[in-house]
Design an enzyme around this catalytic site. Structure first.
Site, PDB file in Angstrom:
ATOM      1  N   HIS A 154       0.889  -1.165   0.000  1.00  0.00           N
ATOM      2  CA  HIS A 154       0.000   0.000   0.000  1.00  0.00           C
ATOM      3  C   HIS A 154       0.930   1.219   0.000  1.00  0.00           C
ATOM      4  CE1 HIS A 154      -2.737   3.026   1.707  1.00  0.00           C
ATOM      5  NE2 HIS A 154      -3.742   2.226   1.419  1.00  0.00           N
ATOM      6  N   ASP A 165       3.066  -3.897   8.097  1.00  0.00           N
ATOM      7  CA  ASP A 165       1.879  -3.081   7.883  1.00  0.00           C
ATOM      8  C   ASP A 165       0.694  -4.012   8.156  1.00  0.00           C
ATOM      9  OD1 ASP A 165      -0.395  -2.017   6.802  1.00  0.00           O
ATOM     10  OD2 ASP A 165       0.506  -1.423   4.888  1.00  0.00           O
ATOM     11  N   GLN A 203      -4.507  -4.611   7.196  1.00  0.00           N
ATOM     12  CA  GLN A 203      -5.480  -5.636   6.767  1.00  0.00           C
ATOM     13  C   GLN A 203      -5.304  -6.935   7.552  1.00  0.00           C
ATOM     14  OE1 GLN A 203      -7.891  -4.902   4.703  1.00  0.00           O
ATOM     15  NE2 GLN A 203      -7.100  -2.981   3.886  1.00  0.00           N
ATOM     16  N   LYS A 240     -10.667  -0.035  10.353  1.00  0.00           N
ATOM     17  CA  LYS A 240     -10.837  -1.266   9.557  1.00  0.00           C
ATOM     18  C   LYS A 240     -11.233  -2.440  10.446  1.00  0.00           C
ATOM     19  CE  LYS A 240      -7.407   0.236   6.181  1.00  0.00           C
ATOM     20  NZ  LYS A 240      -8.134   0.617   4.961  1.00  0.00           N
ATOM     21  N   CYS A 266      -4.581   2.222  -3.822  1.00  0.00           N
ATOM     22  CA  CYS A 266      -3.338   2.750  -3.232  1.00  0.00           C
ATOM     23  C   CYS A 266      -2.239   1.711  -3.286  1.00  0.00           C
ATOM     24  CB  CYS A 266      -3.535   3.211  -1.781  1.00  0.00           C
ATOM     25  SG  CYS A 266      -4.759   4.489  -1.611  1.00  0.00           S
TER      26      CYS A 266
HETATM   27  N1  PLP Z   1      -1.831  -0.407   4.555  1.00  0.00           N
HETATM   28  C1  PLP Z   1      -2.782  -1.161   4.019  1.00  0.00           C
HETATM   29  C2  PLP Z   1      -2.459  -2.558   3.591  1.00  0.00           C
HETATM   30  C3  PLP Z   1      -4.075  -0.654   3.869  1.00  0.00           C
HETATM   31  O1  PLP Z   1      -5.013  -1.404   3.320  1.00  0.00           O
HETATM   32  C4  PLP Z   1      -4.340   0.666   4.285  1.00  0.00           C
HETATM   33  C5  PLP Z   1      -5.669   1.270   4.076  1.00  0.00           C
HETATM   34  O2  PLP Z   1      -6.362   0.924   3.152  1.00  0.00           O
HETATM   35  C6  PLP Z   1      -3.304   1.401   4.863  1.00  0.00           C
HETATM   36  C7  PLP Z   1      -2.061   0.841   4.990  1.00  0.00           C
HETATM   37  C8  PLP Z   1      -3.523   2.803   5.355  1.00  0.00           C
HETATM   38  O3  PLP Z   1      -4.399   2.789   6.439  1.00  0.00           O
HETATM   39  P1  PLP Z   1      -5.005   4.159   6.993  1.00  0.00           P
HETATM   40  O4  PLP Z   1      -5.660   4.815   5.817  1.00  0.00           O
HETATM   41  O5  PLP Z   1      -6.012   3.705   8.026  1.00  0.00           O
HETATM   42  O6  PLP Z   1      -3.896   4.932   7.558  1.00  0.00           O
END
Ligand code: PLP
Length: 414
Positions: free
Chosen positions: A127, A205, A208, A231, A371
């Site tokens: 992401h 990260d 998910q 989430k 993203c």
């Molecule tokens: N990393 C992953 C794998 C994600 O799916 C997301 C959000 O979609 C993020 C990071 C970023 O999360 P946040 O927008 O809650 O900061």
């Protein structure tokens, strides 16, 4: 096809009033959970209770409400620490979410440990939140970014990862679960591989991962784990970074301000203890309370049961969608190797058009690069249409998705 689920979905759905509504004349089918999940009454009520009875600023006042707010805030930290099996609540730093957690660690560990010629290992599965902060660090420090590639079926290429690790590797930062493919990465095996070949700091990260899988950061052997409340049935604007205490102590602060200092003088300051050193300013106290309430709610249902339910929905969806001519599903072929994320591609059609036609049938999905531009690039695409499940999705909704995709395909290719 009937899903054998461990969950009483009808009872769960009664906790989520937002799901009970009509969109374009049809009952809403919410399948955009990888972007953000909904909140049960229990979470909304915990936040309301906090504001109705207990709110004040934290760590500052001696009065009753300041005491209650501080207790609620710090108890929430302990609750969230348990969510990832942290050894110590001081290892949880509150952030605005996964993105801020990853920016914090990239900035601070970068300053402490990364210099010219050092290497930072990421993957094509990232992401942008686990990519851009490292690009910024590389530009500042003169470090070099290296990328692990993806196999055709959406796994990290672990042989390639092994080859990239070495004495110059300072950081390895990877996703626990891919938001664009659904792949669940073998994070323990990767941890062991990193330890055997480098002294790198290992960051996950978990945006998910934490909402869907029981996470045990000590068993995984990572050094940092970043995740977001929104989430996992919690509010927006709050998340956490778990980090090993010794590393958090070694790292410089990320932002300056009130509450993160020990002593301030004209030319310099000293820092508060971890984790407060990383929490400048008035924090999102109600958010922390809501995140803890979400953890209580999900634990009450059981993460293993939730994961099993999502796997069953994914298996059913993949079976039904396999019957749609010309449709491809990116990512691992087996539902056991993926979370409830289904990226759809109908060659010769636009991902956005598919999402728009589904929306007209009351079905909420996401279209785009999610993203994760390196992922769609890897598979020669610019976008996919992504359906993603959570505990409140039903077997009937999976059938509605499959029917909706069939209708859309006929329309788009006619
Ligand atoms: N990393 C992953 C794998 C994600 O799916 C997301 C959000 O979609 C993020 C990071 C970023 O999360 P946040 O927008 O809650 O900061």
């Amino acid at each position: 096809m009937q899903v054998a689920s461990a969950l009483d979905v009808n009872a769960i759905r009664r906790d989520f009033p937002i799901l009970d509504q009509i969109v374009d004349g049809k009952p809403l089918v919410y399948l955009d959970n990888a972007a953000s999940s909904h909140k049960p009454r229990q979470v909304i009520e915990a936040i309301s209770r906090y504001y109705l009875r207990d709110h004040a600023n934290v760590h500052r006042g001696v009065h009753e409400l300041a005491r209650r707010a501080t207790e609620a805030y710090e108890n929430s930290r302990t609750r969230v620490a348990r969510w990832v099996n942290a050894g110590d609540a001081h290892e949880i730093v509150w952030t605005r979410g996964t993105s801020e957690a990853l920016n914090l660690v990239a900035f601070s560990i970068g300053q402490a440990r990364v210099g010219p010629g050092d290497e930072i290992v990421l993957s094509e599965m990232e992401h942008h939140s686990n990519l851009v902060p490292w690009q910024l660090l590389a530009a500042r420090s003169g470090a070099r970014l290296r990328y692990v590639g993806l196999t055709d079926d959406g796994h990290l290429d672990l042989d390639q990862l092994e080859g990239l690790l070495g004495s110059r590797t300072r950081v390895v930062s990877l996703p626990h679960v891919s938001n664009a493919l659904g792949t669940i990465n073998p994070v323990r095996e990767i941890g062991a591989m990193i330890r055997s070949r480098s002294d790198a700091v290992y960051i996950l990260d978990g945006a998910q991962g934490a909402p869907h899988l029981a996470v045990d950061v000590r068993a995984v052997g990572c050094d940092f784990y970043a995740f977001s409340a929104h989430k996992m049935c919690g509010p927006t604007g709050i998340g956490a970074l778990w980090g090993r205490r010794a590393l958090l102590e070694e790292m410089p602060p990320y932002q300056g301000g009130g509450e993160m200092i020990e002593k301030v003088s004209r030319q310099s300051s000293t820092w508060a203890e971890v984790p407060h050193k990383f929490e400048a300013g008035t924090p999102n106290i109600a958010g922390a309370v809501g995140m803890a309430a979400a953890a209580d709610y999900l634990e009450g249902i059981g993460l293993d049961a939730i994961h099993e339910h999502e796997m069953a929905l994914t298996g059913t969806a993949m079976g039904l969608l396999a019957e749609v001519d010309g449709l491809r599903i990116l990512g691992p072929a087996s539902p056991e190797e993926r979370a409830g994320v289904i990226p759809l591609v109908i060659d010769g059609t636009s991902a956005q058009d598919l999402a728009t036609i589904l929306d007209a049938q009351g079905i909420a999905v996401r279209a785009g690069h999610h993203c994760a531009q390196l992922v769609v690039d890897r598979y020669g695409l610019s976008a996919t249409t992504r359906a993603s499940f959570y505990l409140y999705n039903s077997n009937e909704e999976v059938h509605r998705l499959a029917e909706g995709v069939r209708t859309a395909r006929e329309f788009l290719l006619s």
